[in-house]
Structure formats: structure tokens, C-alpha cells
Design an enzyme around this catalytic site. Structure first.
Site, short mmCIF file in Angstrom:
data_model
loop_
_atom_site.label_atom_id
_atom_site.label_comp_id
_atom_site.label_asym_id
_atom_site.label_seq_id
_atom_site.Cartn_x
_atom_site.Cartn_y
_atom_site.Cartn_z
N CYS A 112 31.53 61.73 41.95
CA CYS A 112 30.60 60.95 41.11
C CYS A 112 29.15 61.08 41.55
O CYS A 112 28.23 60.74 40.80
CB CYS A 112 31.01 59.48 41.08
SG CYS A 112 32.70 59.24 40.54
N HIS A 257 25.28 54.71 39.38
CA HIS A 257 26.51 55.31 38.86
C HIS A 257 27.28 54.23 38.09
O HIS A 257 27.45 53.11 38.57
CB HIS A 257 27.33 55.83 40.04
CG HIS A 257 28.70 56.28 39.65
ND1 HIS A 257 28.95 57.05 38.53
CD2 HIS A 257 29.92 56.04 40.21
CE1 HIS A 257 30.24 57.27 38.43
NE2 HIS A 257 30.86 56.67 39.42
N ASN A 287 33.79 55.15 33.45
CA ASN A 287 33.27 55.94 34.56
C ASN A 287 33.40 57.43 34.20
O ASN A 287 34.49 57.97 34.16
CB ASN A 287 34.08 55.61 35.82
CG ASN A 287 33.63 56.38 37.04
OD1 ASN A 287 32.86 57.34 36.93
ND2 ASN A 287 34.12 55.98 38.20
N1 COA Z 1 45.25 45.50 33.82
C1 COA Z 1 45.83 44.40 34.31
N2 COA Z 1 46.08 44.23 35.61
C2 COA Z 1 45.72 45.21 36.43
C3 COA Z 1 45.10 46.39 35.99
C4 COA Z 1 44.88 46.51 34.61
N3 COA Z 1 44.30 47.59 34.08
N4 COA Z 1 44.84 47.18 37.03
C5 COA Z 1 45.27 46.55 38.12
N5 COA Z 1 45.81 45.36 37.76
C6 COA Z 1 46.42 44.38 38.62
C7 COA Z 1 46.96 45.00 39.90
O1 COA Z 1 48.26 45.47 39.69
C8 COA Z 1 46.91 43.84 40.83
O2 COA Z 1 48.03 43.02 40.58
P1 COA Z 1 48.83 42.32 41.79
O3 COA Z 1 47.82 41.46 42.47
O4 COA Z 1 49.90 41.59 41.10
O5 COA Z 1 49.27 43.46 42.64
C9 COA Z 1 45.67 43.11 40.39
O6 COA Z 1 45.41 43.48 39.04
C10 COA Z 1 44.47 43.51 41.20
O7 COA Z 1 43.54 42.57 40.91
P2 COA Z 1 42.27 42.49 41.79
O8 COA Z 1 42.61 42.78 43.20
O9 COA Z 1 41.62 41.18 41.52
O10 COA Z 1 41.44 43.66 41.18
P3 COA Z 1 39.97 43.99 41.54
O11 COA Z 1 39.10 42.82 41.32
O12 COA Z 1 39.89 44.68 42.86
O13 COA Z 1 39.62 45.05 40.43
C11 COA Z 1 39.29 47.39 40.20
C12 COA Z 1 40.29 46.28 40.44
C13 COA Z 1 39.99 48.74 40.23
C14 COA Z 1 38.65 47.20 38.83
C15 COA Z 1 38.20 47.30 41.29
O14 COA Z 1 38.80 47.25 42.56
C16 COA Z 1 37.24 48.43 41.25
O15 COA Z 1 36.47 48.58 40.30
N6 COA Z 1 37.16 49.26 42.31
C17 COA Z 1 36.27 50.35 42.36
C18 COA Z 1 36.77 51.42 41.48
C19 COA Z 1 35.75 52.51 41.27
O16 COA Z 1 34.65 52.22 40.91
N7 COA Z 1 36.16 53.74 41.48
C20 COA Z 1 35.38 54.87 41.26
C21 COA Z 1 34.32 54.99 42.29
S1 COA Z 1 33.37 56.37 41.97
#
Ligand code: COA
Length: 330
Positions: A112, A257, A287
Site C-alpha cells: 500500500c 492511505h 482499500n
Molecule cells: N462482518 C462482521 N463481523 C466481522 C467481519 C465482518 N466483515 N470481519 C470480522 N468480523 C468479526 C470477527 O470475526 C471478530 O469476531 P469474534 O470477536 O467473534 O472473533 C470480530 O468481528 C472482530 O471485531 P473487532 O476486533 O472489534 O474488529 P476490529 O475493530 O479490529 O475491526 C478490522 C476489524 C479488520 C476492520 C480492523 O482491525 C482493521 O481495519 N485493521 C486494519 C486493516 C487494514 O487496514 N489493513 C490494510 C493495511 S494496508
């Protein structure tokens, strides 16, 4: 000696996949996706649309704005993790499609952060004494949805396809006028495994087991990535601002980004910027990896929201890990 941006362009494929469409594919909801990421929809490339096709549209737009013809481009630096083929470079496919046959062409891979890496590489190549290069296309392009596991709700809701490009030119204006004022790039290979495509390269070629485990697709430890992303981008921005002897108060636009609205807001806040100084379009594109900053820059420029001499700070973060920032005077 330095470089300035003289044209911007972008392209997003026609097909739009909304959060409601995703509700029919995996166990998710529009509400979950919007509150956790800020994303409402993303563009998806057609099956027969390659990265170089999207790149061609974005580059033509940028060259048109710059008033530059294909034979006046002498360097093409293309950032991608989802190129047309493992080799040759997607930059060479793009060269053929643009008929930019005077250009030296290569790809860079910094996930990215690729577009910002490309800006620094272009500046180094163009600014060096007796450089034969005057004018470059620097772009990020991704057909990242071909690396997406559509059964994995943790990742498939996040990504989208697209391309963003700039034309940069050697700046003759000394320290005044439009130019790239500085940049800083960083990497940390300790974290190669928290965001990757586990198979499909020489370390783990594709075989039946890989396909059964879906290791040819993106896997990510989202929470870990989130934490590292904010600190990394804030650190890179501060370094670039310090080196240029300006503060965040001088910045008209931060273009981070576009991975997640919460990450973007956290970076803006840590830099003491208000919402009206932080450009966000992740809601419409998801993204788009290496393309995201360049698409956002093009949107900003074409919507007339940036004036001459205003400062724009670009920052990105991605797999590798890689991260960086670049400061532009428009
Ligand atoms: N829909 C519903 N539930 C989802 C889901 C979706 N699309 N994706 C994940 N979940 C669930 C998971 O299974 C997990 O459930 P569990 O607790 O029962 O195991 C839960 O949601 C995770 O929730 P949470 O930990 O509150 O999520 P989060 O606040 O960390 O958000 C992301 C998850 C991926 C959106 C976040 O961590 C993120 O944006 N990370 C960076 C990703 C990124 O930018 N990557 C590219 C970098 S270049």
C-alpha cells in the site's frame, strides 16, 4: 533541483460492489462494515480487465492534464502487488498500451505504500546530476480483488480495485513554486507475516494443498495491523514535516492511505489536524492498496479543493511492513 507534479489521473472500474451485496456473500452487515471501516462500496475490475488496463486509463487522464504526450514520458514507475503477470513488469505492459516507447519502465512492490515509494524513487532518478530523465509517470494500480478470499469476511469487505497516476517533471524553479518538498520511507521485515499472501511465490508455490487452504489469497491480522499503522504514519509525517521546517498547522490537506476511516481519523488527530484538512474517500473505494493515495490526490485536485502553493502531506502504510510520507507544495 527537484520534481513537481504537473498532472494527476485516476480510474475506477465500472462495477460497484456495495456492503449490501457483500451481505449476500459472507456473514456480515452494512452496519458492521461502515462502523468498523468507513467503507460503503468498492469498485471491482472486470474478469478480463488487467492492472495495466486500469493503469492506462489513469495515466491517459494524468498526461492529458499535464499536456504531455506518450513520447515525452521517459520513465514509468508502477507500484502494484497485483500486476498483470509475475513477469514481465506491468510497467512494460502499460508502456505498450500507452505507446510510451521512450520510457524506461519498471515496477516497485511496497504494497500500500508503493505510490509514495514511487515518488521518492522518481525524485532520486530525475534530480541526480546529468540525469537523462525529465518526466515520469508514477502510479499505483491494483486488481487486488483477484487476491481476495471471498469466503473470508475478515478481509473481503476491505479491498477494491483502481488506479491513480501522476506525471512528474524536473522542477527548474529552485525553492519556490510547485514541488515535492521532501519524503521519508521506512520498512520493517519483522512483520512480514501479519499481512500477506502466503503462497504463490517461490517460498510456497501453488499446489493442491495451497488451493485447499486458500493460501493464494490475502490473510491479515487486522488488529495488529491497525495498531502499527497509526504510529507508523504519524511518525513518518512528523519526520517529513520536521525536515521541511513546517508544522502540521501549515498543512492544507493530509491524504492518508485509504484503508480504514478509523485509522485515518486517528492519524489526523495525532497530527492535530481538523476533519476539514483530512481527505477521505475510503467510503467509495475501499482499500485500493498502492492506488489509494494517488486516486485521492486526483479527486482532490479535480474537485478544485487545492490552491497553488498549498501544502499537501501524503502518507501510507502497508504490508512488509512498509510506510512513508511525502510533502508536496502544490
Ligand atoms: N462482518 C462482521 N463481523 C466481522 C467481519 C465482518 N466483515 N470481519 C470480522 N468480523 C468479526 C470477527 O470475526 C471478530 O469476531 P469474534 O470477536 O467473534 O472473533 C470480530 O468481528 C472482530 O471485531 P473487532 O476486533 O472489534 O474488529 P476490529 O475493530 O479490529 O475491526 C478490522 C476489524 C479488520 C476492520 C480492523 O482491525 C482493521 O481495519 N485493521 C486494519 C486493516 C487494514 O487496514 N489493513 C490494510 C493495511 S494496508
Amino acid at each position: 533541483m527537484g520534481i513537481k507534479i504537473i498532472g494527476t489521473g485516476s480510474y475506477a472500474p465500472e462495477k460497484i460492489l456495495t456492503n449490501h451485496d457483500l451481505e449476500k456473500i459472507v456473514d456480515t452487515s452494512d452496519e458492521w462494515i461502515r462502523t468498523r471501516t468507513g467503507i460503503s462500496e468498492r469498485h471491482i475490475a472486470a474478469p478480463d480487465e488487467a492492472a495495466s488496463d486500469m493503469a492506462t486509463h489513469a495515466c491517459r487522464n494524468a498526461m492529458e492534464m499535464a499536456g504531455v504526450s506518450p513520447d515525452e514520458v521517459d520513465l514509468i514507475i508502477l507500484a502494484t502487488i497485483s500486476g498483470d503477470k509475475p513477469f514481465p513488469s506491468t510497467a512494460c505492459f502499460l508502456q505498450r498500451k500507452l505507446e510510451a516507447f521512450n520510457a524506461t519502465c519498471f515496477d516497485i512492490q511496497a504494497a500500500c505504500s508503493g505510490f509514495i515509494y514511487g515518488i521518492e524513487v522518481a525524485e532520486a532518478m530525475i534530480s541526480k546530476q546529468d540525469s537523462k530523465y525529465r518526466r515520469a509517470l508514477v502510479l499505483g494500480v491494483e486488481k487486488i480483488t483477484y487476491l481476495t478470499n471471498w469466503e473470508d469476511r475478515n478481509t473481503c469487505v476491505l479491498f477494491g480495485d483502481g488506479a491513480g497516476a501522476v506525471v512528474v517533471e524536473k522542477s527548474e524553479e529552485g525553492n519556490s513554486g510547485s514541488r515535492v518538498l521532501g519524503s521519508a520511507l521506512f520498512s520493517n521485515g519483522t512483520y512480514t507475516d501479519i499481512l500477506d499472501v502466503p503462497a504463490g511465490g517461490s517460498a510456497k508455490p501453488i499446489d493442491e494443498e495451497v488451493l485447499a487452504n486458500k493460501e493464494q489469497f490475502i490473510q491479515m491480522e487486522g488488529k495488529e495491523v491497525f495498531k502499527l499503522a497509526v504510529n507508523a504514519m504519524v511518525g513518518a509525517c512528523k519526520e517529513v514535516l520536521d525536515k521541511a521546517s513546517v508544522t502540521s498547522k501549515d498543512i492544507r490537506w493530509l491524504i492518508p492511505h485509504q484503508a480504514n476511516k478509523r485509522i485515518i481519523s486517528a492519524v489526523g488527530k495525532r497530527l492535530d489536524l481538523t476533519e476539514k484538512n483530512v481527505y477521505i474517500n475510503v467510503d467509495k473505494y475501499g482499500n485500493t492498496s498502492a492506488a489509494s493515495v494517488a486516486i485521492a490526490l486526483d479527486e482532490l485536485v479535480r474537485s478544485g479543493q487545492v490552491e497553488r502553493d498549498e501544502l499537501i502531506l501524503l502518507t501510507a502504510f502497508g504490508a512488509g511492513l512498509t510506510w512513508g510520507a511525502a510533502l508536496l507544495r502544490w
